[in-house]
Design a protein around this motif. Structure first.
Motif, PDB file in Angstrom:
ATOM      1  N   GLY B 369      38.107  39.858 -26.778  1.00  0.00           N
ATOM      2  CA  GLY B 369      38.954  38.827 -27.250  1.00  0.00           C
ATOM      3  C   GLY B 369      39.231  38.735 -28.813  1.00  0.00           C
ATOM      4  N   ILE B 370      39.317  39.818 -29.622  1.00  0.00           N
ATOM      5  CA  ILE B 370      39.474  40.025 -30.889  1.00  0.00           C
ATOM      6  C   ILE B 370      41.308  39.770 -30.986  1.00  0.00           C
ATOM      7  CG2 ILE B 370      39.359  40.985 -32.831  1.00  0.00           C
ATOM      8  CD1 ILE B 370      36.568  40.418 -31.935  1.00  0.00           C
ATOM      9  N   PRO B 371      41.647  39.013 -32.128  1.00  0.00           N
ATOM     10  CA  PRO B 371      43.224  38.864 -31.963  1.00  0.00           C
ATOM     11  C   PRO B 371      43.573  40.280 -32.434  1.00  0.00           C
ATOM     12  CG  PRO B 371      42.249  37.095 -33.203  1.00  0.00           C
ATOM     13  CD  PRO B 371      41.023  37.894 -32.643  1.00  0.00           C
ATOM     14  N   PHE B 376      42.995  38.854 -26.605  1.00  0.00           N
ATOM     15  CA  PHE B 376      42.981  37.731 -27.570  1.00  0.00           C
ATOM     16  C   PHE B 376      43.869  36.708 -26.435  1.00  0.00           C
ATOM     17  CE2 PHE B 376      45.381  34.817 -30.354  1.00  0.00           C
ATOM     18  CZ  PHE B 376      44.396  33.878 -30.595  1.00  0.00           C
ATOM     19  N   PHE B 377      45.229  37.016 -26.300  1.00  0.00           N
ATOM     20  CA  PHE B 377      46.113  36.284 -25.540  1.00  0.00           C
ATOM     21  C   PHE B 377      45.679  36.081 -24.296  1.00  0.00           C
ATOM     22  CE2 PHE B 377      48.990  37.250 -29.167  1.00  0.00           C
ATOM     23  CZ  PHE B 377      49.287  35.862 -29.361  1.00  0.00           C
ATOM     24  N   TYR B 380      43.567  33.469 -24.686  1.00  0.00           N
ATOM     25  CA  TYR B 380      44.250  32.141 -25.232  1.00  0.00           C
ATOM     26  C   TYR B 380      44.953  31.270 -24.304  1.00  0.00           C
ATOM     27  CZ  TYR B 380      47.724  29.612 -28.067  1.00  0.00           C
ATOM     28  OH  TYR B 380      48.687  28.578 -28.440  1.00  0.00           O
ATOM     29  N   TYR B 381      45.948  32.131 -23.346  1.00  0.00           N
ATOM     30  CA  TYR B 381      46.394  31.624 -22.423  1.00  0.00           C
ATOM     31  C   TYR B 381      45.843  30.687 -21.331  1.00  0.00           C
ATOM     32  CZ  TYR B 381      51.292  32.832 -23.660  1.00  0.00           C
ATOM     33  OH  TYR B 381      52.357  33.018 -24.349  1.00  0.00           O
ATOM     34  N   LEU B 383      42.666  29.489 -21.713  1.00  0.00           N
ATOM     35  CA  LEU B 383      41.919  28.128 -22.196  1.00  0.00           C
ATOM     36  C   LEU B 383      43.212  27.195 -22.667  1.00  0.00           C
ATOM     37  CD1 LEU B 383      39.596  29.848 -24.693  1.00  0.00           C
ATOM     38  CD2 LEU B 383      39.088  29.005 -22.295  1.00  0.00           C
ATOM     39  N   THR B 384      44.453  27.622 -23.043  1.00  0.00           N
ATOM     40  CA  THR B 384      45.303  26.531 -23.343  1.00  0.00           C
ATOM     41  C   THR B 384      45.780  25.927 -22.019  1.00  0.00           C
ATOM     42  OG1 THR B 384      46.101  28.173 -25.100  1.00  0.00           O
ATOM     43  CG2 THR B 384      47.726  26.425 -24.146  1.00  0.00           C
ATOM     44  N   LEU B 387      43.461  23.062 -20.991  1.00  0.00           N
ATOM     45  CA  LEU B 387      43.372  21.930 -21.807  1.00  0.00           C
ATOM     46  C   LEU B 387      44.734  21.255 -21.753  1.00  0.00           C
ATOM     47  CD1 LEU B 387      42.032  23.171 -25.202  1.00  0.00           C
ATOM     48  CD2 LEU B 387      40.875  21.638 -23.635  1.00  0.00           C
ATOM     49  N   VAL B 397      35.380  24.349 -22.026  1.00  0.00           N
ATOM     50  CA  VAL B 397      36.310  25.376 -22.865  1.00  0.00           C
ATOM     51  C   VAL B 397      35.518  25.919 -24.109  1.00  0.00           C
ATOM     52  CG1 VAL B 397      38.139  25.645 -24.629  1.00  0.00           C
ATOM     53  CG2 VAL B 397      38.630  24.731 -22.326  1.00  0.00           C
ATOM     54  N   LEU B 401      33.705  29.407 -25.023  1.00  0.00           N
ATOM     55  CA  LEU B 401      33.934  30.068 -26.262  1.00  0.00           C
ATOM     56  C   LEU B 401      32.631  30.577 -26.894  1.00  0.00           C
ATOM     57  CD1 LEU B 401      36.568  27.763 -28.102  1.00  0.00           C
ATOM     58  CD2 LEU B 401      36.660  29.967 -27.240  1.00  0.00           C
TER      59      LEU B 401
END
Lengths: 471, 460
Positions: B369-371, B376-377, B380-381, B383-384, B387, B397, B401
Motif C-alpha cells: 500500500g505504498i503511494p 495505495f488507492f 485509501y478507498y 478506509l475512506t 470512515l 481503521v 493501519l
C-alpha cells in the motif's frame, strides 16, 4: 511552470540515470542538479515579488489537484535542496560507489520527492511526495553503507512508515470533513481550524507522530543515530540536511495553521519533549567517541531547539526557524563532508585514534574549525542569526513557562559548544596518532567546501537575503 | 448475458479441443484468444449499457447486469487475460490435461459473472458452486503430488461444509422473508425477524469461509500452499475478488438498511482477519505460504468495503480487486520462475534478473500500500468508505493501519533478499523477452492506477 520543473527535472533525470552503466553518470547527475539549482535560483528571484503556483487537475472524483505552490518559505527549502545536491556530487566526485547508475538514480528521485514535499499545496499530493521521498532513501541506505545497514534501515523505514500511516488516517478524516470534498490547502486549513477542540487534539497526534519521527524529536529519535552512522555520506547528508526539514516544514505548514486548538493543547508537551531532547542528546553527544554519532546527536539537539521555536508560536521564532533550517542544512552538509574526508584518510572515525590534523592536513583543519564554529552559532557565522531569532521568539512567547524553556534551551547551546569544540580539539590538535602521510584536500573536495564555507560566512555577515525571502 | 454464454461456450470448446489438439502451447494461445474475446464481449455489453441507459433484469429479475457488475466482469476478464499470459507456461507444466484446466478456468468465469450480477439468492448459490467446483479439481490437478491431493480434499470438504451453511442461511432468509429476490427484502428498522438475523449470520460465516476471513480461514494456507502455484494465483485473486463483490452486493442491497444488526459481527471478523493474517505471515519461511497469509490479510482490508455499504465502498472494491489481483498474480508469476520458494531463494535476484526483481518490487510495494502504486488507492478507498459511515469504525481503521505497517515486515523481506543479500538465485525456467514484456505491462498497470485511479471508476 518553474515549480513543476523543480520536481520534474530531478525525477526524469533520475529515471535516465538508472540506465547508465558507466561512471559517466556522475557528470550527468552534476549537470542535472546544476540545472535544478539554476531553476531554483530563478524561482527565488521570482518569489521576491509574488508567490508562484502551478495547478493541474489530477483525480477529479476525489477533488485532488496537482497543485504546487511556492512562497518564500517553501522556495527557500527548495533552494536548500537544490544547493545541497550538487555540493554532494562535487565533493564525492572522486569517491565513486559501486553501481553508480542506480545510486544516482535513487538520489535524484529522493531530490524530486523532497522538492515535492516542500512545494505541494494539496494534502493528498503532499502525502504522495512524503512517501516518494522515503522509498528511494530506503534503498539508498540499505544498499550502500556500513555492515549493519540492512536491519538499521529497516527499523528506520518501519518507524517512518508507521508514522505516515497515522498521518493517512488524519488525512482521510480531515478530507471527509471538508464541505466540498477537497484536498486543497486553503480548504483543509479552514476545515481543520473550524473543528472542535477534541477532534483537533486527536488529529494533532495523528499528524505530529509522522512529523516527529521524521525530525526526529525525543522519544521518536531512536532510529536516527544508527541510520546516520550506517549510511554512506551522501545519503547521510540527504537525511540530515534535508529530510529532517520535511518534518519541521510540515509542522509549520500543515499543522500549526490547520489545527490551532490541537497545537495549543499539545504545545507544552511538545516543548518539554523538545527540551528533553536537547539536553539528552547534548549529554550523549559529549560521551561519543565516533564522530558520526556525535554529529547525529548534535543534530537531534539542534532540531529540538527548532521544534521549540515552532511551538513558541511567535512570528519572530517562526522566521528564526526558517533561517535556521536553511543554515543547519548548509552547516551539517559541511560537517559530514569533513567527516567523510577524515574517515577516508585516517581510516577511522574514532576520536581517540585521531589527532594532529592541523599539522598533517591544515586546510581540512581550517575548514573543520569554521564549520564547527557555524555549528555552535558563533556570531559572524550563519548559525548565529537564526539561533538569536529563535531565542528572541521563545522569549516573546505567550507560554507562561517561556523563560524557563529559554534557560534550558540556552544550556543546550552551552553543551553544544562543549562537545563540538572538544571534538575539534581532539581531531585537529594534539599529537598525530598516525604516521602515514596524509593527503590534504583535493580540488573537488575543496570546491565543495568552499561553497559551504562561503555560504556560512556570507550569510553570517549579511543575512538580509534570507530574511528578505521569508517576509 | 452474452459474456455469460460466451464463457460457458469457451469452456466447452476448450474441453472438446482437448480431444484433438496435442500441442500444449496451442491451448494457452487458444485460451488467451478466448479470454480476449470474453473481454471484448464484456466491453460491448458495457458500451451498450452506457448508451442504452437502464439495466434490464433477466430471468424474472434473477440476474441484473448493471454498470457495476459489467464493469467488474470486464476488469476481471482483463485480469484473466493477464493471468493466462503470465502463468500460461506454468499451467502447461502442471500436468497432462492442459485443455481441461483452461476449460475449468472459463467455467470459473461463468461463476464470476453470476456472482457479480445476481439479484436472487438462488443465483448467488449457483454462482458460488460454479465458482467452487472447478477450483476443487484445479487444486488437485497435480496428481502425483500428495500435497496437491491433500489440498484438493481439504478444500472440497471445507468448501462443501461452507456451502451447506450458505444454503442454511438462504433457507432461513426465505423462511423469514418469503422470497429469494434480494430486491424484495424490506426490513423494518425495529424488530427484524430473528430468523432473518440468524440467516444473515449464517451468510456471514459462509462468505467468511469463501473469502478466507478469520476465524474461518484455517483451510487457506494449506490449500494455497498445496495447490499448483498457477492455480493458487487464480484462487487467491480473481475468485476471491468475485466472492467479495457478491458479498458486497448482497449485504449492501439486501441488508444495508439494517447494518446496525450485523456490522459489529463483521467488524470483529475484519479485525481478527487482519490480525491473524498479518501476524502469522511475519513468521513464514516460504514465500508461497507467506503470500497465502498475505491474501488473508488483504481480505481483511476488502471486508472494509462490505462494512461501509456505500458508493465509495463499491469504488473501493473495484480498485482493490484489480490492484490486489494484478499485484498478486504478478508476484506469483515471479515466484514460479524460481526453484526455491523460501526467502533465501530470492537472494541476489536483482543482480541476476534486474527486470524480474524490479517487477516483484513494484508488486510488493503495491501489496504493502505504498503511494504511487495501485495498492495505495485500494486501501485509501476502502478506509475512506468506512470512515464516511461515521467515526464509529475509527478504532478499526487505526488497527488496520497498524497492521498495514506490520505487513511491511514480510513484504520487504522479499525485497531485502532480492536487493541486499548476496546469493545465487536458481531459476526454474528461462526468462524470455516476452515474460519481461508482460511483467512490464503488469507493472505499468499497477503504477498507472496508482497515479490515476479515476480511470477505473469512470464507468461506475
Amino acid at each position: 511552470m518553474l515549480l513543476l520543473l523543480l520536481v520534474l527535472i530531478p525525477f526524469l533525470s533520475g529515471i535516465i540515470s538508472f540506465f547508465f552503466r558507466s561512471e559517466s553518470v556522475k557528470g550527468w547527475a552534476l549537470f542535472s542538479t546544476l540545472v535544478t539549482l539554476a531553476v531554483a535560483a530563478v524561482a527565488t528571484g521570482a518569489v521576491q515579488n509574488t508567490s508562484l503556483a502551478y495547478k493541474l487537475p489530477w483525480i477529479a472524483s476525489l477533488g485532488a489537484n496537482f497543485h504546487l505552490y511556492g512562497n518564500g518559505m517553501s522556495i527557500m527549502l527548495a533552494l536548500l535542496t537544490a544547493i545541497v545536491f550538487p555540493v554532494i556530487f562535487i565533493a564525492q566526485w572522486n569517491k565513486p560507489l559501486p553501481e553508480m547508475g542506480r545510486f544516482t538514480g535513487l538520489m535524484l528521485m529522493a531530490q524530486a520527492g523532497l522538492m515535492g514535499v516542500f512545494l505541494a499545496h494539496d494534502l493528498l499530493l503532499f502525502y504522495f511526495f512524503w512517501e516518494l521521498a522515503l522509498i528511494p532513501v530506503y534503498f539508498l541506505c540499505s544498499t550502500w553503507g556500513g555492515e549493519k545497514r540492512i536491519p538499521v534501515t529497516f527499523k528506520f523505514f518501519v518507524y517512518t512508515f508507521l508514522g505516515s500511516l497515522m498521518m493517512l488516517a488524519g488525512v482521510i478524516y480531515l478530507y471527509l470533513q471538508t464541505p466540498t470534498r477537497s484536498f486543497d490547502y486553503d480548504m483543509i486549513r479552514q476545515t481543520g481550524a473550524a473543528l472542535g477542540a477534541f477532534p483537533q487534539q486527536v488529529l494533532f497526534c495523528a499528524f505530529f507522530i509522522a512529523f516527529a519521527i521524521k525530525m526526529p524529536i525525543f522519544p521518536f529519535h531512536t532510529w536516527q543515530p544508527d541510520t546516520y552512522e550506517q549510511s554512506a555520506t551522501p545519503v547521510t547528508i540527504v537525511l540530515s540536511a534535508l529530510m529532517v526539514k520535511m518534518g519541521l516544514f510540515a509542522t509549520v505548514k500543515w499543522l500549526v495553521p490547520v489545527l490551532p486548538a490541537g497545537v495549543a493543547y499539545w504545545s507544552d508537551t511538545v516543548m518539554i519533549l523538545s527540551l528533553i531532547g536537547i539536553i539528552y542528546a547534548s549529554l550523549l553527544a559529549m560521551v561519543q567517541s565516533d564522530i558520526k554519532r556525535l554529529i547525529a546527536y548534535s543534530s537531534i539537539a539542534h532540531i529540538g531547539l527548532m521544534s521549540l521555536g515552532i511551538f513558541a508560536n511567535t512570528e519572530i521564532a517562526t522566521n528564526g526557524l526558517m533561517v535556521q533550517m536553511f543554515n543547519h542544512g548548509i552547516n551539517i552538509t559541511g560537517m559530514w563532508l569533513i567527516v567523510s574526508m577524515i574517515e577516508q584518510r585516517y581510516n577511522t572515525r574514532n576520536l581517540r585514534e585521531l589527532g594532529g590534523m592541523a599539522g598533517s592536513a591544515p586546510s581540512m583543519a581550517i575548514a573543520l574549525v569554521i564549520i564547527a564554529f557555524a555549528n555552535i552559532a558563533l556570531p559572524l557565522t550563519n548559525g548565529f542569526i537564526g539561533e538569536f531569532m529563535l531565542f528572541h521568539g521563545i522569549f516573546q512567547s505567550e507560554n507562561p513557562n517561556h523563560i524557563l524553556y529559554m534557560v534550558i534551551a540556552g544550556l543546550g547551546v552551552i553543551l553544544g559548544a562543549v562537545y563540538t569544540l572538544n571534538m575539534v580539539q581532539k581531531v585537529a590538535y594534539g599529537e598525530a596518532k598516525t604516521v602515514a602521510v596524509i593527503k590534504d584536500i583535493s580540488k573537488n573536495e575543496l570546491l565543495g567546501l568552499v561553497i559551504i564555507i562561503a555560504l556560512i560566512i556570507i550569510l553570517g555577515v549579511y543575512p538580509k537575503p534570507l530574511l528578505g525571502l521569508i517576509n | 448475458m452474452k459474456p455469460l454464454i460466451a464463457s460457458a461456450l469457451f469452456g466447452i470448446i476448450m474441453m472438446f479441443a482437448a480431444l484433438s489438439v496435442k500441442e500444449k502451447k496451442s491451448f494457452t494461445i487458444m485460451a488467451a484468444l478466448f479470454m480476449a474475446g470474453l473481454t471484448a464481449f464484456n466491453i460491448a455489453e458495457l458500451i451498450a449499457l452506457i448508451n442504452g441507459g437502464t439495466p434490464v433484469p433477466l430471468f424474472n429479475g434473477m440476474i441484473r447486469y448493471d454498470s457495476f457488475s459489467v464493469w467488474f466482469n470486464t476488469l476481471m476478464s482483463g485480469v484473466g487475460l493477464l493471468y493466462i499470459l503470465l502463468c500460461g507456461r506454468n499451467i502447461e507444466r502442471v500436468g497432462q490435461h492442459v485443455g481441461e484446466y483452461y476449460a475449468l478456468l472459463f467455467f470459473i468465469f461463468c461463476g464470476v459473472n453470476l456472482l457479480s450480477s445476481f439479484s436472487n439468492l438462488l443465483i448467488l448459490f449457483l454462482g458460488i458452486e460454479i465458482l467452487s467446483i472447478p477450483q476443487y479439481i484445479l487444486a488437485g490437478s497435480d496428481k502425483r503430488n500428495l500435497k496437491s491431493s491433500e489440498a484438493s480434499l481439504k478444500y472440497f470438504l471445507m468448501g462443501s461444509f461452507s456451502t451447506g451453511i450458505l444454503l442454511m442461511g438462504i433457507a432461513l432468509l426465505y423462511g423469514a422473508m418469503g422470497s429469494f429476490d434480494i430486491t424484495k427484502f424490506n426490513f423494518m428498522q425495529s424488530g427484524v425477524n430473528p430468523m432473518a438475523l440468524a440467516g444473515i449470520l449464517f451468510l456471514i460465516v459462509a462468505f467468511g469461509f469463501k473469502v478466507s476471513a478469520a476465524p474461518m480461514h484455517f483451510w487457506t494456507p494449506d490449500v494455497y500452499d498445496g495447490a499448483p502455484t498457477p492455480f493458487t494465483a487464480l484462487m487467491a485473486t480473481i475468485v476471491k475478488a468475485a466472492v467479495f463483490v457478491a458479498f458486497l452486493r448482497l449485504f449492501m442491497e439486501a441488508f444495508g438498511g439494517i447494518n446496525a444488526h450485523w456490522s459489529l459481527v463483521l467488524s470483529i471478523v475484519t479485525a481478527l482477519t487482519l490480525f491473524i493474517g498479518n501476524i502469522t505471515a511475519v513468521f513464514q519461511q516460504s514465500v508461497k505460504r507467506m503470500l497465502s497469509y498475505s491474501s488473508i490479510a488483504q481480505a481483511g482490508f476488502m471486508l472494509f468495503a462490505v462494512l461501509s455499504i456505500n458508493a465509495t465502498g463499491m469504488k473501493g472494491i473495484i480498485i482493490y480487486s484489480v490492484a490486489y489481483s494484478v499485484a498478486t498474480i504478478g508476484i506469483f508469476a515471479v515466484l514460479m520462475k524460481l526453484k526455491d520458494y523460501t526467502y533465501d531463494g530470492f537472494n541476489g535476484l536483482a543482480k541476476k534478473e534486474p527486470v524480474l526483481a524490479f517487477a516483484a518490487t513494484v508488486f510488493l510495494l503495491s501489496l504493502a500500500g505504498i503511494p504511487l502504486t495501485a495498492g495505495f488507492f485500494a486501501k485509501y478507498y476502502v478506509l475512506t468508505a468506512v470512515l464516511e459511515q461515521g467515526t464509529g469504525s475509527l478504532w478499526l481503521v487505526i488497527f488496520a493501519l497498524v497492521m498495514a505497517a506490520i505487513s511491511v515486515f514480510y513484504y520487504f523481506k522479499v525485497i531485502m533478499a532480492m536487493y541486499f543479500k548476496k546469493g545465487d538465485t536458481e531459476l526454474a525456467t528461462e526468462i524470455t523477452a516476452t515474460d519481461k514484456l508482460i511483467l512490464g505491462i503488469a507493472c505499468a498497470i499497477v503504477i498507472v492506477i496508482g497515479v490515476a485511479p479515476d480511470m477505473l471508476l469512470a464507468w461506475l
